[in-house]
Design a protein around this motif. Sequence first.
Motif, PDB file in Angstrom:
ATOM      1  N   VAL A  77       0.855  -1.184   0.000  1.00 24.38           N
ATOM      2  CA  VAL A  77       0.000   0.000   0.000  1.00 24.38           C
ATOM      3  C   VAL A  77       0.890   1.233   0.000  1.00 24.38           C
ATOM      4  N   ALA A  78       0.537   2.184  -0.841  1.00 30.41           N
ATOM      5  CA  ALA A  78       1.235   3.470  -0.891  1.00 30.41           C
ATOM      6  C   ALA A  78       0.212   4.568  -0.686  1.00 30.41           C
ATOM      7  N   ILE A  79       0.565   5.521   0.146  1.00 28.60           N
ATOM      8  CA  ILE A  79      -0.290   6.679   0.378  1.00 28.60           C
ATOM      9  C   ILE A  79       0.563   7.918   0.157  1.00 28.60           C
ATOM     10  N   VAL A  80       0.026   8.818  -0.658  1.00 16.76           N
ATOM     11  CA  VAL A  80       0.734  10.055  -0.991  1.00 16.76           C
ATOM     12  C   VAL A  80      -0.091  11.251  -0.547  1.00 16.76           C
ATOM     13  N   ASP A  81       0.569  12.396  -0.421  1.00 14.70           N
ATOM     14  CA  ASP A  81      -0.141  13.626  -0.099  1.00 14.70           C
ATOM     15  C   ASP A  81      -0.770  14.189  -1.368  1.00 14.70           C
ATOM     16  N   GLY A  82      -1.385  15.338  -1.250  1.00 16.14           N
ATOM     17  CA  GLY A  82      -2.070  15.953  -2.382  1.00 16.14           C
ATOM     18  C   GLY A  82      -1.177  16.293  -3.556  1.00 16.14           C
TER      19      GLY A  82
ATOM     20  N   ALA B 170      -3.043   3.773  -3.023  1.00 13.19           N
ATOM     21  CA  ALA B 170      -2.962   2.760  -4.075  1.00 13.19           C
ATOM     22  C   ALA B 170      -2.472   1.458  -3.468  1.00 13.19           C
ATOM     23  N   VAL B 171      -3.008   0.384  -3.994  1.00 15.27           N
ATOM     24  CA  VAL B 171      -2.660  -0.958  -3.548  1.00 15.27           C
ATOM     25  C   VAL B 171      -2.219  -1.754  -4.766  1.00 15.27           C
ATOM     26  N   SER B 172      -1.172  -2.543  -4.600  1.00 13.94           N
ATOM     27  CA  SER B 172      -0.662  -3.374  -5.679  1.00 13.94           C
ATOM     28  C   SER B 172      -0.192  -4.704  -5.114  1.00 13.94           C
ATOM     29  N   GLY B 173      -0.351  -5.757  -5.893  1.00 15.06           N
ATOM     30  CA  GLY B 173       0.147  -7.066  -5.493  1.00 15.06           C
ATOM     31  C   GLY B 173      -0.891  -8.154  -5.542  1.00 15.06           C
ATOM     32  N   GLY B 174      -2.159  -7.783  -5.418  1.00 14.24           N
ATOM     33  CA  GLY B 174      -3.235  -8.757  -5.517  1.00 14.24           C
ATOM     34  C   GLY B 174      -3.801  -8.772  -6.924  1.00 14.24           C
ATOM     35  N   MET B 175      -4.889  -9.500  -7.081  1.00 14.07           N
ATOM     36  CA  MET B 175      -5.631  -9.421  -8.338  1.00 14.07           C
ATOM     37  C   MET B 175      -6.255  -8.024  -8.401  1.00 14.07           C
ATOM     38  N   PRO B 176      -6.571  -7.506  -9.595  1.00 15.34           N
ATOM     39  CA  PRO B 176      -7.119  -6.149  -9.677  1.00 15.34           C
ATOM     40  C   PRO B 176      -8.323  -5.916  -8.761  1.00 15.34           C
ATOM     41  N   GLU B 177      -9.231  -6.882  -8.686  1.00 15.66           N
ATOM     42  CA  GLU B 177     -10.405  -6.687  -7.839  1.00 15.66           C
ATOM     43  C   GLU B 177     -10.027  -6.682  -6.351  1.00 15.66           C
TER      44      GLU B 177
ATOM     45  N   CYS C 289      -9.262  -3.526  -1.419  1.00 15.62           N
ATOM     46  CA  CYS C 289      -8.383  -3.084  -0.335  1.00 15.62           C
ATOM     47  C   CYS C 289      -8.246  -1.568  -0.307  1.00 15.62           C
ATOM     48  N   ALA C 290      -8.126  -0.945  -1.465  1.00 13.55           N
ATOM     49  CA  ALA C 290      -8.034   0.516  -1.518  1.00 13.55           C
ATOM     50  C   ALA C 290      -9.316   1.150  -0.994  1.00 13.55           C
ATOM     51  N   ALA C 291     -10.454   0.575  -1.350  1.00 18.51           N
ATOM     52  CA  ALA C 291     -11.738   1.097  -0.876  1.00 18.51           C
ATOM     53  C   ALA C 291     -11.838   0.983   0.648  1.00 18.51           C
ATOM     54  N   VAL C 292     -11.369  -0.123   1.211  1.00 20.08           N
ATOM     55  CA  VAL C 292     -11.388  -0.309   2.663  1.00 20.08           C
ATOM     56  C   VAL C 292     -10.475   0.716   3.344  1.00 20.08           C
TER      57      VAL C 292
END
Length: 139
Positions: free
Chosen positions: A28-33, A113-120, A125-128
């Motif tokens: 998971v990556a989180i960035v500022d504005g 943004a989340v990466s590493g799983g299937m797209p869904e 995970c990003a929505a959560v």
Amino acid sequence: MSITSKEARTASAHVRERAAELGARVTVAIVDGGGHLQILDRMDGAPPLSARIAPAKASSVALFHRDGGELVRLQQAWPALFAQMDQVAGTPIMAGAGSRLIRRGDAVVGAIAVSGGMPEQDDECAAVGLASLSLPVST
């Protein structure tokens, strides 16, 4: 005002928890504005490349002020433009599932943004993570 470090850690923890429930190993990556990295959290066993993809997706979403799905549609509509966007932005531009804007009211304060799983899985995970912030979800 950007997302705080505490908020970023909270969202990341929720993403990791949901990914574990789904049997996914993600980053998971989180960035500022402004698209600057605030947190990069790679689960044990997450694909190595996910540690590069997640921040690229998060910064792209923040810089374009559009969620990942919308960026994918723009990339499909204008592939030549996207092929050169990295040079203009000075950072990798990547459109993909699992990337969402973080807003406070009408203001963009960051992106996740989340990466590493299937797209869904990345999307879920990003929505959560976004929902854990108790901020309005962008559409």
